[in-house]
Design a protein around this motif. Structure first.
Motif, mmCIF file in Angstrom:
data_model
loop_
_atom_site.group_PDB
_atom_site.id
_atom_site.type_symbol
_atom_site.label_atom_id
_atom_site.label_comp_id
_atom_site.label_asym_id
_atom_site.label_seq_id
_atom_site.Cartn_x
_atom_site.Cartn_y
_atom_site.Cartn_z
ATOM 1 N N GLU A 48 0.841 -1.190 0.000
ATOM 2 C CA GLU A 48 0.000 0.000 0.000
ATOM 3 C C GLU A 48 0.880 1.244 0.000
ATOM 4 N N GLY A 49 0.641 2.123 -0.937
ATOM 5 C CA GLY A 49 1.396 3.367 -0.966
ATOM 6 C C GLY A 49 2.650 3.314 -1.819
ATOM 7 N N ALA A 50 3.039 2.130 -2.266
ATOM 8 C CA ALA A 50 4.223 2.009 -3.114
ATOM 9 C C ALA A 50 3.888 2.478 -4.526
ATOM 10 N N PRO A 51 4.897 2.905 -5.271
ATOM 11 C CA PRO A 51 4.643 3.363 -6.640
ATOM 12 C C PRO A 51 4.057 2.244 -7.498
ATOM 13 N N ILE A 52 3.142 2.604 -8.359
ATOM 14 C CA ILE A 52 2.489 1.616 -9.206
ATOM 15 C C ILE A 52 3.466 1.004 -10.202
ATOM 16 N N GLN A 53 3.460 -0.300 -10.227
ATOM 17 C CA GLN A 53 4.322 -1.009 -11.184
ATOM 18 C C GLN A 53 3.477 -1.855 -12.113
ATOM 19 N N GLY A 54 2.552 -1.206 -12.758
ATOM 20 C CA GLY A 54 1.755 -1.927 -13.728
ATOM 21 C C GLY A 54 0.602 -2.699 -13.118
ATOM 22 N N LEU A 55 0.118 -3.628 -13.889
ATOM 23 C CA LEU A 55 -1.081 -4.369 -13.544
ATOM 24 C C LEU A 55 -0.728 -5.841 -13.400
ATOM 25 N N TYR A 56 -1.311 -6.490 -12.390
ATOM 26 C CA TYR A 56 -1.049 -7.910 -12.191
ATOM 27 C C TYR A 56 -2.243 -8.754 -12.606
ATOM 28 N N PHE A 57 -1.962 -9.886 -13.209
ATOM 29 C CA PHE A 57 -2.997 -10.858 -13.499
ATOM 30 C C PHE A 57 -2.630 -12.143 -12.775
ATOM 31 N N ILE A 58 -3.620 -12.780 -12.215
ATOM 32 C CA ILE A 58 -3.356 -14.032 -11.517
ATOM 33 C C ILE A 58 -3.443 -15.173 -12.519
ATOM 34 N N CYS A 59 -2.331 -15.835 -12.712
ATOM 35 C CA CYS A 59 -2.306 -16.975 -13.628
ATOM 36 C C CYS A 59 -2.829 -18.196 -12.896
ATOM 37 N N LYS A 60 -2.321 -18.392 -11.699
ATOM 38 C CA LYS A 60 -2.760 -19.545 -10.919
ATOM 39 C C LYS A 60 -2.593 -19.230 -9.441
ATOM 40 N N GLY A 61 -3.656 -19.393 -8.687
ATOM 41 C CA GLY A 61 -3.561 -19.147 -7.257
ATOM 42 C C GLY A 61 -4.683 -18.261 -6.741
ATOM 43 N N LYS A 62 -4.503 -17.770 -5.517
ATOM 44 C CA LYS A 62 -5.517 -16.919 -4.905
ATOM 45 C C LYS A 62 -4.847 -15.741 -4.191
ATOM 46 N N VAL A 63 -5.518 -14.620 -4.238
ATOM 47 C CA VAL A 63 -4.935 -13.390 -3.710
ATOM 48 C C VAL A 63 -5.984 -12.605 -2.928
ATOM 49 N N LYS A 64 -5.564 -11.967 -1.850
ATOM 50 C CA LYS A 64 -6.466 -11.031 -1.168
ATOM 51 C C LYS A 64 -5.897 -9.636 -1.311
ATOM 52 N N THR A 65 -6.795 -8.670 -1.496
ATOM 53 C CA THR A 65 -6.343 -7.281 -1.522
ATOM 54 C C THR A 65 -6.929 -6.576 -0.309
ATOM 55 N N THR A 85 -7.724 -9.866 -12.118
ATOM 56 C CA THR A 85 -6.686 -8.858 -12.187
ATOM 57 C C THR A 85 -6.574 -8.120 -10.854
ATOM 58 N N VAL A 86 -5.361 -7.702 -10.529
ATOM 59 C CA VAL A 86 -5.107 -7.051 -9.240
ATOM 60 C C VAL A 86 -4.305 -5.770 -9.450
ATOM 61 N N GLY A 87 -4.658 -4.744 -8.738
ATOM 62 C CA GLY A 87 -3.873 -3.519 -8.765
ATOM 63 C C GLY A 87 -4.362 -2.528 -9.797
ATOM 64 N N PHE A 88 -5.631 -2.641 -10.189
ATOM 65 C CA PHE A 88 -6.144 -1.779 -11.253
ATOM 66 C C PHE A 88 -6.714 -0.481 -10.717
ATOM 67 N N THR A 107 1.297 -18.569 -5.671
ATOM 68 C CA THR A 107 0.525 -18.005 -6.772
ATOM 69 C C THR A 107 1.432 -17.552 -7.915
ATOM 70 N N VAL A 108 1.041 -17.896 -9.136
ATOM 71 C CA VAL A 108 1.781 -17.441 -10.308
ATOM 72 C C VAL A 108 1.144 -16.153 -10.806
ATOM 73 N N LEU A 109 1.943 -15.099 -10.878
ATOM 74 C CA LEU A 109 1.426 -13.797 -11.278
ATOM 75 C C LEU A 109 2.032 -13.347 -12.593
ATOM 76 N N CYS A 110 1.234 -12.642 -13.377
ATOM 77 C CA CYS A 110 1.734 -12.039 -14.607
ATOM 78 C C CYS A 110 1.663 -10.529 -14.431
ATOM 79 N N ASN A 111 2.762 -9.876 -14.701
ATOM 80 C CA ASN A 111 2.803 -8.424 -14.532
ATOM 81 C C ASN A 111 3.047 -7.710 -15.859
ATOM 82 N N PHE A 112 2.222 -6.696 -16.099
ATOM 83 C CA PHE A 112 2.423 -5.839 -17.258
ATOM 84 C C PHE A 112 2.844 -4.470 -16.749
ATOM 85 N N SER A 113 3.860 -3.925 -17.331
ATOM 86 C CA SER A 113 4.370 -2.631 -16.860
ATOM 87 C C SER A 113 3.391 -1.510 -17.186
ATOM 88 N N ASN A 114 3.578 -0.372 -16.542
ATOM 89 C CA ASN A 114 2.739 0.786 -16.818
ATOM 90 C C ASN A 114 2.751 1.141 -18.298
#
Length: 234
Positions: A48-65, A85-88, A107-114
């Motif tokens: 929380e509060g960290a600079p945005i580093q793009g958008l995450y997609f969950i490939c496999k697993g579970k995440v809480k925000t 998707t997480v962090g949108f 969890t396997v995550l996919c990250n796309f940069s800004n």
DNA sequence: GCATTAATTGGTC
DNA sequence: GACCAATTAATGC
């Protein structure tokens, strides 16, 4: 960076935004630019509060925000699984993440940069349109959640959560397919661990649910639904 | 197996 | 309904 296991073409998350638009020629170049990695159970990958580093997609697993309050209390905002998707939030408008995110299991995550996201949004209207519908839907859900927390009592909120995770993650061998600690359930229902345990205990006595370790199984869906039905005006 | 962490229960404000 | 304390169960190392 284990890229092999997260190639979009072999990905089975048909509901993933990227996967859904993969048939478009323009998407192919962007997919190459994504980064995949594994986030271990209970590890935080968005602060929380960290600079945005793009958008995450969950490939496999579970995440809480989560959103953290002043007194250190956390409010779980969202539970997500494969293809979500997480962090949108605040994307494009804010320079920093407004939420924190933790993996609930490996969890396997996919990250796309800004930069990549910007290019996609500006060049692939189909994608942008789909994302807009998604935003609208999320906004609706989050407004519903506000109403729930305002109008439902603790027992009803816990029941609501149980039915929600049951619907979202499914039940295998009579147990809901997600592991949440009592604390996490409390964080979601906006109450304390002890309250949750008390509700769960009485539900167990009433034979509406069962528990095995931290796992929970729902025994009487209709009965639980009837308890909160008055709050559901779709 | 021991040590830390989570779950549960009971009690007070 | 939150916070605290004590006991017990579960889990990590």
């Amino acid at each position: 960076m284990k890229d092999e296991q997260a190639i979009c073409y072999t990905c089975e998350n048909e509901n993933c935004f990227i996967k859904k638009h993969l048939h478009l020629e323009q998407m192919k170049q962007y997919v190459q630019k994504k980064h995949s990695f594994v986030c271990k159970k209970s590890q935080q990958f968005i602060i929380e509060g960290a600079p945005i580093q793009g958008l995450y997609f969950i490939c496999k697993g579970k995440v809480k925000t989560v959103k953290t309050g002043i007194n250190g209390r956390e409010q779980i905002v969202r539970l997500t699984k494969n293809g979500d998707t997480v962090g949108f939030r605040g994307f494009g408008t804010s320079k920093r993440y407004l939420i924190g995110a933790y993996a609930l299991e490996d969890t396997v995550l996919c990250n796309f940069s800004n930069e990549t996201m910007m290019e996609i949004l500006q060049n692939v209207p189909e994608f942008t349109y789909a994302l807009m519908l998604f935003y609208a839907d999320e906004l609706n859900k989050s407004e519903n959640n506000i109403r729930k927390i305002a109008h439902m009592n603790v027992r009803e909120r816990v029941i609501d959560l149980l039915l929600y995770i049951h619907r979202k993650f499914g039940q295998i061998n009579g147990l809901i397919e997600i592991e949440l600690s009592r604390k996490e359930i409390a964080d979601f229902a906006g109450t304390t661990e002890e309250q949750v345990i008390r509700v769960l205990s009485s539900l167990k006595k009433e034979e509406l649910i069962k528990t095995v370790g931290k796992r929970i199984g729902i025994l009487a869906i209709p009965k639980l639904q009837s308890e909160i039905i008055e709050h559901k005006y779709f």
